[in-house]
Scaffold this active site. Structure first.
Site, PDB file in Angstrom:
ATOM      1  N   PHE A 189       0.820  -1.213   0.000  1.00 15.79           N
ATOM      2  CA  PHE A 189       0.000   0.000   0.000  1.00 15.79           C
ATOM      3  C   PHE A 189       0.857   1.268   0.000  1.00 15.79           C
ATOM      4  O   PHE A 189       0.792   2.089  -0.923  1.00 15.79           O
ATOM      5  CB  PHE A 189      -0.932  -0.044   1.224  1.00 15.79           C
ATOM      6  CG  PHE A 189      -1.598   1.259   1.565  1.00 15.79           C
ATOM      7  CD1 PHE A 189      -2.195   2.047   0.588  1.00 15.79           C
ATOM      8  CD2 PHE A 189      -1.647   1.690   2.891  1.00 15.79           C
ATOM      9  CE1 PHE A 189      -2.812   3.253   0.910  1.00 15.79           C
ATOM     10  CE2 PHE A 189      -2.267   2.875   3.234  1.00 15.79           C
ATOM     11  CZ  PHE A 189      -2.844   3.660   2.240  1.00 15.79           C
ATOM     12  N   PRO A 234      21.801 -10.789   3.669  1.00 21.65           N
ATOM     13  CA  PRO A 234      22.410  -9.507   3.283  1.00 21.65           C
ATOM     14  C   PRO A 234      23.184  -9.560   1.982  1.00 21.65           C
ATOM     15  O   PRO A 234      23.259  -8.574   1.257  1.00 21.65           O
ATOM     16  CB  PRO A 234      23.341  -9.196   4.467  1.00 21.65           C
ATOM     17  CG  PRO A 234      22.815 -10.006   5.606  1.00 21.65           C
ATOM     18  CD  PRO A 234      22.237 -11.240   4.997  1.00 21.65           C
ATOM     19  N   ASN A 256       9.541  -6.605  10.646  1.00 20.60           N
ATOM     20  CA  ASN A 256       9.824  -5.283  11.199  1.00 20.60           C
ATOM     21  C   ASN A 256      11.147  -5.202  11.945  1.00 20.60           C
ATOM     22  O   ASN A 256      11.660  -4.105  12.157  1.00 20.60           O
ATOM     23  CB  ASN A 256       8.697  -4.846  12.135  1.00 20.60           C
ATOM     24  CG  ASN A 256       7.361  -4.729  11.432  1.00 20.60           C
ATOM     25  OD1 ASN A 256       7.300  -4.577  10.222  1.00 20.60           O
ATOM     26  ND2 ASN A 256       6.286  -4.823  12.183  1.00 20.60           N
ATOM     27  N   TYR A 261       3.268  -4.582  17.439  1.00 21.52           N
ATOM     28  CA  TYR A 261       3.619  -3.846  16.225  1.00 21.52           C
ATOM     29  C   TYR A 261       4.546  -2.682  16.571  1.00 21.52           C
ATOM     30  O   TYR A 261       5.610  -2.511  15.967  1.00 21.52           O
ATOM     31  CB  TYR A 261       2.358  -3.333  15.535  1.00 21.52           C
ATOM     32  CG  TYR A 261       2.635  -2.345  14.428  1.00 21.52           C
ATOM     33  CD1 TYR A 261       3.257  -2.759  13.256  1.00 21.52           C
ATOM     34  CD2 TYR A 261       2.271  -1.002  14.555  1.00 21.52           C
ATOM     35  CE1 TYR A 261       3.535  -1.853  12.237  1.00 21.52           C
ATOM     36  CE2 TYR A 261       2.534  -0.101  13.548  1.00 21.52           C
ATOM     37  CZ  TYR A 261       3.159  -0.530  12.390  1.00 21.52           C
ATOM     38  OH  TYR A 261       3.438   0.371  11.392  1.00 21.52           O
ATOM     39  N   LYS A 319       8.532  -2.242  15.446  1.00 18.62           N
ATOM     40  CA  LYS A 319       8.935  -1.076  14.659  1.00 18.62           C
ATOM     41  C   LYS A 319       9.979  -0.246  15.405  1.00 18.62           C
ATOM     42  O   LYS A 319      10.914   0.292  14.795  1.00 18.62           O
ATOM     43  CB  LYS A 319       7.720  -0.218  14.319  1.00 18.62           C
ATOM     44  CG  LYS A 319       6.737  -0.861  13.358  1.00 18.62           C
ATOM     45  CD  LYS A 319       7.338  -1.123  11.987  1.00 18.62           C
ATOM     46  CE  LYS A 319       7.527   0.146  11.185  1.00 18.62           C
ATOM     47  NZ  LYS A 319       8.013  -0.136   9.812  1.00 18.62           N
TER      48      LYS A 319
END
Length: 335
Positions: free
Chosen positions: A28, A70, A104, A154, A158
């Site tokens: 989104f 990585p 996250n 969440y 974050k």
């Protein structure tokens, strides 16, 4: 949903100044960000786990940023030599802590490892969240100096990402700026969000001659909602902001909107007869943060030369047009 490339960004410079790698570009926020960057003159390399429709002018590179490790990202950065990497990947509506930890936390750690050893220095724009802060009482605006005590998994995952980025800047390993976003609304708003679920119910439950029954949890809170186009403009500004290195900058509308007003506005804009039913324990899962939220954006004006321009009606109209066109099922971030 109108093509993201059609976004209007007032005062955006047409720099034609290089390539930007957008991680989570099919999600989104990522789709909006890529469109804004392209309008500002950048070439877009879209990176995501799963291929989805993107503008023909973008190049797409499939990659699971966690599973690939990585090394694969180092190779990509060294080959493409972008001026910036925007991390719009992550999870908002994951049902598991493990899913949010992977997307996250672990993803950011892998990204920072890659940027630290790459032979090319690109600016990182990390998209964080205002849910990294502690909930504040009614009337107390969130600022960049507000306590960092998130109330949700969440927010905690974050915050780990933000702190990892800032540590990497302090050691000189990366050049980065963190944008903490409030509740983003616009074309493609995911069904997992409250307004996304309301739009889905308006579309799915309407019966000819009878109102749709829209079921939600009690609408007692107020939130700071920011338009996806405004967020995209902020990312464009952050890519080139000379004073942005090592800064955390809040990106929001700077106002608190009652959630009920936003739901009523969406129903009104839809033009569909509907009956709103508030049932405890039903409706979309919401973030259990404070009942009131507003975010101070003065730092964004100073550091980025950015300020919100679009109204709640603008963002809700965009959401509904996209949903009604059948383009409402995008993920919250990387797909």
């Amino acid at each position: 949903m109108a093509e993201v490339g059609e976004l209007g960004l007032p005062n955006a410079a047409d720099r034609r100044s290089g390539r930007v790698v957008v991680l989570g570009a099919t999600g989104f926020v990522g789709r909006h960000v890529g469109g804004a960057l392209e309008q500002a003159g950048y070439e877009i390399l879209a990176v995501a786990r799963h291929p989805r429709k993107t503008p023909a002018s973008w190049r797409f590179h499939p990659m699971d940023l966690v599973d690939a490790g990585p090394g694969a990202l180092v190779e990509l950065i060294d080959r493409e030599r972008p001026v910036a990497v925007v991390n719009a990947a992550g999870e908002v509506w994951s049902r598991t802590v493990e899913g949010m930890h992977r997307s996250n936390r672990l993803l950011v750690d892998r990204l920072l490892s890659a940027l630290a050893v790459s032979g090319h220095r690109a600016r990182l724009v990390q998209l964080g969240s205002v849910h990294e802060y502690a909930p504040q009482p009614r009337g107390v605006w969130l600022t960049e100096s507000s306590p960092e005590e998130p109330a949700t998994d969440y927010g905690r995952t974050k915050l780990h990402g933000t702190r990892a980025v800032l540590r990497a800047v302090e050691t000189g390993a990366v050049d980065a700026v963190v944008l903490r976003l409030s509740n983003v609304i616009g074309a493609g708003t995911p069904r997992g969000s409250l307004l996304g679920q309301v739009a889905a119910q308006l579309l799915d439950r309407a019966v000819r001659g009878r109102p749709a029954q829209v079921r939600v949890s009690p609408l007692r809170s107020s939130r700071d909602f920011v338009d996806a186009q405004d967020v995209s403009w902020a990312v464009v500004a952050a890519v080139g902001a000379a004073d942005g290195r090592g800064r955390v900058v809040n990106i929001a509308s700077g106002a608190s909107q009652p959630v009920r007003d936003m739901v009523d506005l969406l129903i009104s804009i839809s033009g569909r007869p509907a009956r709103l039913v508030e049932l405890p324990g039903t409706g979309p899962r919401s973030l259990p943060d404070a009942d009131w939220m507003a975010v101070d954006v003065s730092a964004a004006r100073t550091v980025l030369g950015w300020e919100p321009r679009r109204t709640p009606r603008d963002m809700v109209e965009d959401l509904w047009r996209a949903a009604a066109a059948g383009q409402h099922d995008g993920p919250a971030a990387d797909g």
